[in-house]
Design an enzyme around this catalytic site. Structure first.
Site, short mmCIF file in Angstrom:
data_model
loop_
_atom_site.label_atom_id
_atom_site.label_comp_id
_atom_site.label_asym_id
_atom_site.label_seq_id
_atom_site.Cartn_x
_atom_site.Cartn_y
_atom_site.Cartn_z
N ASP A 35 -6.29 -7.82 9.28
CA ASP A 35 -5.02 -8.37 8.78
C ASP A 35 -4.04 -8.57 9.92
OD1 ASP A 35 -3.30 -9.41 6.88
OD2 ASP A 35 -2.53 -7.46 6.26
N LYS A 81 3.44 6.70 7.71
CA LYS A 81 3.03 5.79 6.63
C LYS A 81 2.43 6.61 5.51
CE LYS A 81 1.80 2.45 10.22
NZ LYS A 81 2.70 1.33 9.97
N VAL A 109 6.83 3.24 4.77
CA VAL A 109 6.89 3.72 6.15
C VAL A 109 8.21 4.46 6.34
CG1 VAL A 109 6.72 3.12 8.59
CG2 VAL A 109 5.61 1.68 6.87
N MET A 122 0.81 -1.22 0.00
CA MET A 122 0.00 0.00 0.00
C MET A 122 0.84 1.26 0.00
SD MET A 122 -3.12 -0.90 2.59
CE MET A 122 -3.86 0.70 2.27
N GLY A 123 2.11 1.16 0.38
CA GLY A 123 2.92 2.36 0.43
C GLY A 123 4.22 2.13 1.15
#
Length: 446
Positions: A111, A18, A4, A1-2
């Protein structure tokens, strides 16, 4: 998703920043749900979690700021050896406590997996709660396994494509605790579809799991979500009480947790002017270095646990003493002082042996705003300067002192990690501040 990033807040404290991929933030559905999910995550109590501090958009970049947790993730530790004894039990209680706080805020994690549990010096911390729900809003995933979580730790209803509920997190808790205690996921490894089939149709393999946890893990892994306990019930059953507050459960975890040796903080690198992940948000402006690559990717860390068992020579001859202080009488006992290299961990117990209650809060720290035991020190023979507890940023690697009154007969356990102790110290004086000095306490080697 990206990605950190390791960043600092305006006061200079470390935080985790994030940032989501730009193509996600460009989608209307993602933007619509981002604020709602981030606001819900901010309502989660900080017990056994890495709380969300801020969230928003900046120049098309969606970002979430959370508390920075010093320590490896669970998968890195279990790769060295499964957890055992009090640490396994503390992990089970700590993650159940985090789920209770998360569910009380109306959030479902979705998750929960080993890489989303960080092992801090004071116990496990659950991260990324609520973020998994945002993945679907971006419509960037192609399979059930990718959209609903990690196959080895997802629930059967998630595998069927049904909405995740708090009961889904309980199933993940059972899989995670089984993995932590045995070193293997209860539904095995392999391809995603193969693992999903086992999750839906096979019984979990729990061989080698501590028998004190096995029955509760089996209940959590029931295929029918209606038969699983809630997070609150997990806490109650683990602690042997009813309706345990999350604050009490969190304190129990910190008192029984044996920290892993902290891993070295990653190297930092400044961004050239105008090249950072964004330009206006104060959170993005203070980013100082890359902490990890893609969110959820685990790092391989070398973890050493020298104090899994108490040393053979647990502090002699002065292992205990009595002192009159703060208007009452205390009995103090050194439980262990274990050293590896120049790093040592001290554990001690304090009992109020008098007749009056007393407030220990802020009495063992350096200053009225310090609620830790940072004032405690070790004094090796022939060394002029005492060794005080180590710190990460501005946080002491040591116990916090409860704010409640310390009543007659009450007993408290504390710990602290020290760095810079001479390797050949042998014996040290333990200075407990207002609770007196215990002389010639033996240092046990790991």
């Amino acid at each position: 998703m990206g990605y950190v990033f390791l960043a600092h807040d305006p006061a200079g404290g470390p935080v985790a920043l994030k940032t989501m991929r730009h193509e996600l933030a460009a989608r209307e559905e993602f933007r619509r749900r981002f604020g709602k999910e981030a606001d819900a995550a901010r309502r989660v109590a900080r017990f056994c979690t890495a709380p969300v501090l801020d969230a928003g958009f900046d120049d098309g970049t969606a970002y979430i700021v959370t508390e920075y947790v010093e320590g490896p993730d669970l998968s890195a530790v279990v790769a060295q050896a499964p957890l055992t004894g009090s640490n396994l039990e503390a992990l089970a209680v700590g993650v159940a406590t985090a789920l209770t706080a998360i569910h009380q805020a109306g959030v479902v994690h979705r998750d929960l997996k080993p890489s989303n549990v960080l092992l801090s010096p004071v116990g496990p911390r659950v991260i990324d709660f609520g973020i998994a729900q945002l993945a679907d809003a971006g419509h960037t995933v192609a399979t059930v396994a990718q959209s609903m979580g990690t196959p080895a730790y997802m629930s059967p209803e998630q595998a069927r494509g049904e909405p995740a509920t708090p009961a889904s997190d309980i199933f993940s808790w059972g899989s995670l605790v089984a993995y932590a205690g045995t070193g293997k996921p209860p539904f095995g490894n392999g391809g995603g579809h193969e693992v999903i089939y086992r999750v839906m149709h096979h019984a979990p393999v729990l061989d080698g799991l501590d028998e004190r946890l096995r029955a509760l893990v089996e209940r959590a892994l029931d295929k029918d979500p209606r038969r699983r306990p809630s997070a609150q019930q997990l806490m109650d059953l683990l602690l042997g009480r009813t309706q345990v507050p999350v604050a009490v459960a969190s304190q129990s975890v910190s008192e029984t947790w044996t920290p892993v040796l902290p891993t070295r903080r990653p190297a930092t690198a400044s961004f050239p002017a105008g090249s950072g992940p964004a330009s206006r948000s104060p959170w993005l402006l203070v980013a100082v270095g890359l902490l990890a690559a893609v969110v959820g990717a685990g790092a391989t860390l070398g973890v050493v646990r020298p104090w899994e068992q108490r040393g053979a020579d647990p502090g002699t001859p002065a292992t205990a003493g009595t002192v009159d202080a703060l208007g009452t009488r205390f009995q103090v006992r050194i439980d262990s002082l274990v050293q590896q290299g120049t790093t040592a961990r001290l554990a001690w117990t304090v009992q109020n042996a008098g007749t009056e209650g007393v407030l220990l809060y802020n009495k063992l720290g350096n200053g009225v705003t310090d609620n830790s035991v940072s004032r405690v020190s070790l004094v090796p023979p022939g060394v002029a300067s005492p060794v005080y507890p180590a710190s990460v940023g501005e946080a002491c690697e040591c116990s916090k002192v409860p704010q409640l009154s310390f009543q007659a007969g009450d007993q408290l356990q504390f710990w602290a990690i020290f760095k810079g102790l001479p390797e050949d110290a042998g014996y040290v004086d333990v200075n407990l501040g207002p609770l007196g000095v215990l002389k010639n306490v033996a240092v046990s080697s790991s």
